[in-house]
Enzyme design. Structure first.
Site, PDB file in Angstrom:
ATOM      1  N   ASN A  63       0.834  -1.194   0.000  1.00  0.00           N
ATOM      2  CA  ASN A  63       0.000   0.000   0.000  1.00  0.00           C
ATOM      3  C   ASN A  63       0.875   1.254   0.000  1.00  0.00           C
ATOM      4  OD1 ASN A  63      -2.624  -1.223   0.130  1.00  0.00           O
ATOM      5  ND2 ASN A  63      -2.246  -1.719   2.275  1.00  0.00           N
ATOM      6  N   CYS A  72      -4.903  -6.535  -4.714  1.00  0.00           N
ATOM      7  CA  CYS A  72      -5.332  -5.323  -5.409  1.00  0.00           C
ATOM      8  C   CYS A  72      -5.728  -5.710  -6.827  1.00  0.00           C
ATOM      9  CB  CYS A  72      -4.197  -4.305  -5.419  1.00  0.00           C
ATOM     10  SG  CYS A  72      -4.550  -2.823  -6.364  1.00  0.00           S
ATOM     11  N   GLU A 186     -10.042   3.850   0.266  1.00  0.00           N
ATOM     12  CA  GLU A 186      -9.163   2.692   0.437  1.00  0.00           C
ATOM     13  C   GLU A 186      -8.298   2.807   1.683  1.00  0.00           C
ATOM     14  OE1 GLU A 186      -7.083   0.530  -2.580  1.00  0.00           O
ATOM     15  OE2 GLU A 186      -7.984   1.750  -4.165  1.00  0.00           O
ATOM     16  N   CYS A 196     -11.018   1.172  -7.648  1.00  0.00           N
ATOM     17  CA  CYS A 196     -10.533   0.067  -6.803  1.00  0.00           C
ATOM     18  C   CYS A 196     -11.068  -1.235  -7.386  1.00  0.00           C
ATOM     19  CB  CYS A 196     -10.998   0.250  -5.358  1.00  0.00           C
ATOM     20  SG  CYS A 196     -10.582  -1.156  -4.285  1.00  0.00           S
TER      21      CYS A 196
END
Length: 260
Positions: A63, A72, A186, A196
C-alpha cells in the site's frame, strides 16, 4: 532503481522488475517515500514482479503507506500488462499473489483478471461486507457523485468494528440494472482512489441482477470504466469472477535508492 508507472482506471502503481531479487530489502519507509506524491514518484501502491517456481511470476503488493497489502485488483491487471511488456508473453497468465493463484488474459487490449471465489456476503446493519481478496464494506447511495467520500469513508473505516484491521469502503449507485457507479475509500491509501478493482468486484456481487447463473455488470468509476463477470450459484456463493479493464503504462524512469 529502474521503475515503471502504470495506471488502471486512474488507480496508479509503481512497478519494479525484481526477478533478480535486487529490491527485496526495500523498507516500509522507503516504499512509503516512493509512493509520496510530493517527495517521491507518487502512486496508490507499489509492486514487485518476482520469480516464483510453478507460476509465470509472483505479485507482491504494498500500500501507499509502505506496508504489504492484501490483493489489489487493478494492481493485478497492471502487473499482467507489465509482465507482458517485460517479455513474459502468454495466452493465459498464471501468477501468485497474497490471496492465492490468479489467471489473466489480454482481451481487446484490456486485461481480464480472474478474482478469488467469494463464499458469502455478510449483512452489517443495512450494508454488506465481503472479501474479494481484500475486505470491503458496500453501501448503497442514491447520488454517489455528490457524496463526501473521504469524510464518510473514513468514518466507517475508523469505526470501532473496523479500526484495528481496516476495511475498504465502497459507495454504490445503481445507474441501470446492469450498470453501477462506484466510489471507494481505500485503507492503506487512507483516501478516495480513482478506482478500486476489488471494490468494484465487491459492489458487482452485492448488487447482482440475476439470482442465479451468469452475470455481467458495467462499472463506472472516477478513473474510467470496468466490467465484472461472474457466476452466482444457488447456495449464494460466487465463482468464475473476472475483472476486466484497461491497464496502461504511463512512464518509466530511475531513482536512487540511496536518496530514499
Amino acid at each position: 532503481m529502474t521503475f515503471y508507472k502504470y495506471q488502471g482506471t486512474g488507480n496508479d502503481f509503481i512497478l519494479v522488475d525484481n526477478r533478480g531479487g535486487a529490491y527485496s530489502e526495500l523498507t516500509e519507509e522507503q516504499i512509503k517515500h516512493l509512493c509520496d506524491r510530493r517527495f517521491g514518484i507518487g502512486a496508490d501502491g507499489f509492486m514487485l514482479l518476482n520469480e516464483q517456481e510453478g507460476y509465470d511470476f509472483e505479485m507482491v503488493y504494498f500500500n501507499a503507506d509502505g506496508r504489504e497489502g492484501s490483493m489489489c485488483g487493478n494492481g493485478g491487471r497492471c502487473i499482467v500488462q507489465f509482465a507482458h511488456d517485460q517479455g513474459i508473453r502468454k495466452t493465459t497468465y498464471h501468477f501468485i499473489a497474497t490471496d492465492g493463484p490468479h489467471d489473466a488474459t489480454i482481451e481487446d487490449g484490456e486485461i481480464a483478471l480472474k478474482m478469488k471465489d467469494v463464499d458469502s456476503i455478510r449483512e452489517y446493519k443495512t450494508d454488506s461486507i465481503l472479501n474479494t481478496g481484500s475486505p470491503h464494506y458496500v453501501q448503497l447511495d442514491p447520488d454517489v457523485m455528490q457524496l463526501d467520500v473521504f469524510k464518510e469513508g473514513k468514518k466507517i473505516r475508523y469505526s470501532k468494528d473496523f479500526a484495528e484491521d481496516g476495511i475498504n469502503v465502497n459507495f454504490v449507485q445503481v445507474k441501470e440494472p446492469d450498470t453501477l457507479i462506484v466510489r471507494t475509500y481505500e485503507r492503506g491509501v487512507e483516501n478516495e482512489t480513482y478506482s478500486c478493482g476489488t471494490g468494484v468486484t465487491a459492489a458487482a456481487l452485492v448488487f447482482h441482477h440475476n439470482d442465479n447463473g451468469f452475470n455481467a455488470v458495467n462499472i463506472e468509476t472516477l478513473g474510467g470504466k470496468l466490467t465484472v463477470r461472474y457466476r452466482r450459484e444457488p447456495d449464494g456463493t460466487f465463482n468464475n469472477i473476472w475483472l476486466k479493464g484497461p491497464a496502461i503504462k504511463v512512464f518509466e524512469g530511475s531513482i536512487s535508492t540511496e536518496a530514499l
